[in-house]
Enzyme design. Structure first.
Site, PDB file in Angstrom:
ATOM      1  CB  CYS A   8      -1.006  -0.008   1.145  1.00 54.69           C
ATOM      2  SG  CYS A   8      -0.327   0.141   2.783  1.00 54.69           S
ATOM      3  CB  CYS A  81      -3.599   2.324  -2.309  1.00 53.02           C
ATOM      4  SG  CYS A  81      -2.341   1.041  -2.300  1.00 53.02           S
ATOM      5  CB  CYS A  85       3.907  -3.559  -7.358  1.00 51.55           C
ATOM      6  SG  CYS A  85       3.009  -3.022  -5.937  1.00 51.55           S
TER       7      CYS A  85
END
Length: 128
Positions: A8, A81, A85
């Site tokens: 997150c 969120c 990545c």
């Protein structure tokens, strides 16, 4: 051993709780980590308090950056969120649409915690 990373933005609430539940439910069969794209440097005191209610000491965790994560993971889970990545190799990617509990009242914070617990348990069963 399965390697799982929870991500997150601040690495202060949701991803920290997910990592903790992976430790609780996965035992020695799971290597669990959490990180943030912009780590806050601290764990939210509410996360520490509400994880203590389920028998986990989150106070020993630290807020970490994605830059500190190395190697390939069996699963990378973002917490709804918007963090994608892209720099973290993974066999499986999931995004859990979880609200940030940072400013929630106690009952709603616990509801998010319990939702994370159920999702982690489900994820680990699918990785086994």
């Amino acid at each position: 051993m399965k390697r799982v990373l929870f991500v997150c933005v601040e690495n202060a609430n949701r991803s920290q709780m997910a990592e903790a539940f992976a430790h609780l439910y996965g035992g020695k069969a799971v290597e669990a980590f959490s990180a943030g794209s912009r780590p806050s440097g601290t764990i939210n005191p509410k996360a520490i308090r509400f994880m203590a209610e389920v028998g986990y000491d989150l106070a020993r965790h630290t807020s970490k950056s994605l830059d500190a994560m190395h190697g390939e993971f069996d699963a990378v889970v973002t917490m709804g969120c918007g963090d994608a990545c892209p720099c973290v190799p993974a066999k499986r990617r999931e995004d859990w649409a979880l609200p940030d509990p940072k400013h929630m009242d106690d009952d709603h914070y616990r509801a998010v915690r319990d939702d994370i617990a159920a999702r982690v348990r489900d994820l680990l069963s699918r990785l086994a």
